[in-house]
Design a protein around this motif. Sequence first.
Motif, short mmCIF file in Angstrom:
data_model
loop_
_atom_site.label_atom_id
_atom_site.label_comp_id
_atom_site.label_asym_id
_atom_site.label_seq_id
_atom_site.Cartn_x
_atom_site.Cartn_y
_atom_site.Cartn_z
N ASN A 157 0.82 -1.21 0.00
CA ASN A 157 0.00 0.00 0.00
C ASN A 157 0.85 1.26 0.00
O ASN A 157 0.51 2.25 -0.64
N LEU A 161 0.86 4.08 -2.73
CA LEU A 161 0.60 5.44 -2.28
C LEU A 161 1.63 6.41 -2.85
O LEU A 161 1.28 7.50 -3.32
N CYS A 162 2.90 6.02 -2.83
CA CYS A 162 3.96 6.88 -3.35
C CYS A 162 3.81 7.13 -4.85
O CYS A 162 4.26 8.16 -5.35
N LEU A 165 -0.19 9.59 -4.95
CA LEU A 165 -0.72 10.66 -4.10
C LEU A 165 -0.23 12.04 -4.52
O LEU A 165 -1.03 12.96 -4.70
N LEU A 236 -2.38 12.56 2.69
CA LEU A 236 -1.41 11.56 3.13
C LEU A 236 -1.80 10.98 4.49
O LEU A 236 -1.66 9.78 4.73
N CYS A 239 -4.56 8.38 4.23
CA CYS A 239 -4.06 7.17 3.56
C CYS A 239 -3.18 6.35 4.51
O CYS A 239 -3.26 5.12 4.53
N THR A 243 -3.69 2.58 5.91
CA THR A 243 -2.63 1.61 5.66
C THR A 243 -2.19 0.94 6.96
O THR A 243 -1.88 -0.25 6.99
#
Length: 250
Positions: A157, A161-162, A165, A236, A239, A243
């Motif tokens: 995840n 995400l990196c 986002l 962030l 998220c 996570t």
Amino acid sequence: MVRKRKKNMSTCKKTPEAPHENAVREAARRALLPPWLAAVLAMAYVAAVLMIDTLAVHRVDLGIQWRAFLWHTAGGFDLFKLIGWLVVPFLLCLYGFDWGALGVARWKRVDWILLAALAGVELLAVLAIPLIPALQNVYQGMGDAPADVKWHFATGNLAFLCSWLLGWEFMHRYFLLRHVEKWLPRWGWLMVPLCEGLYHLQKPLLEAGGMVLFSVVVTLWVRRRKNILLPLLAHLTICLLYTSPSPRDR
């Protein structure tokens, strides 16, 4: 008589525009393309990449195998989102790029308070997932899964995400917003929550509505501060909260 006539003429002067609108109009005069054309092209680009991503994720086959745009690495990194949402919009924005949009120099004390408040609301939203069936079905916890499985889930995840986002925030709240504002300084910003809301219709309506409300708040903040860091940090936060193992996983 002369003084009186000058006084009357001064009362007929046009009310000056707000500083924000003046800055937007000045930026529009320096643009390479007419503001309306740049805005239309920006909206078309954002709509295209979001549509392609949605069709690819749902593996829709309408004459084109859209799954071909699922450029995922073994670790969960999404190359299509990175390139389509960040790299290309950034390159298109290099001319006249506002580097101050990425720092905290334009922040005030109230902005830190707003960020903390958003983080608190997001924490409550994550904690409410087990109580809302529609959200629980989408965001299922890991339950009693082994620790190595949970770790693999979390790292996957984070890699995903990196990949998306920063691009999501940049494409919407810098690339799209700056163009629609130059065309329609007062109401163009509404295109940002509209695009984000339409994209999230593939998720539960409660989440889509929450995303639209979040988008309205942070987009108005971006208009005032000319900075995209706060929505990035707020996005962030939620998220990372998801996570991380949730209370029902402990």
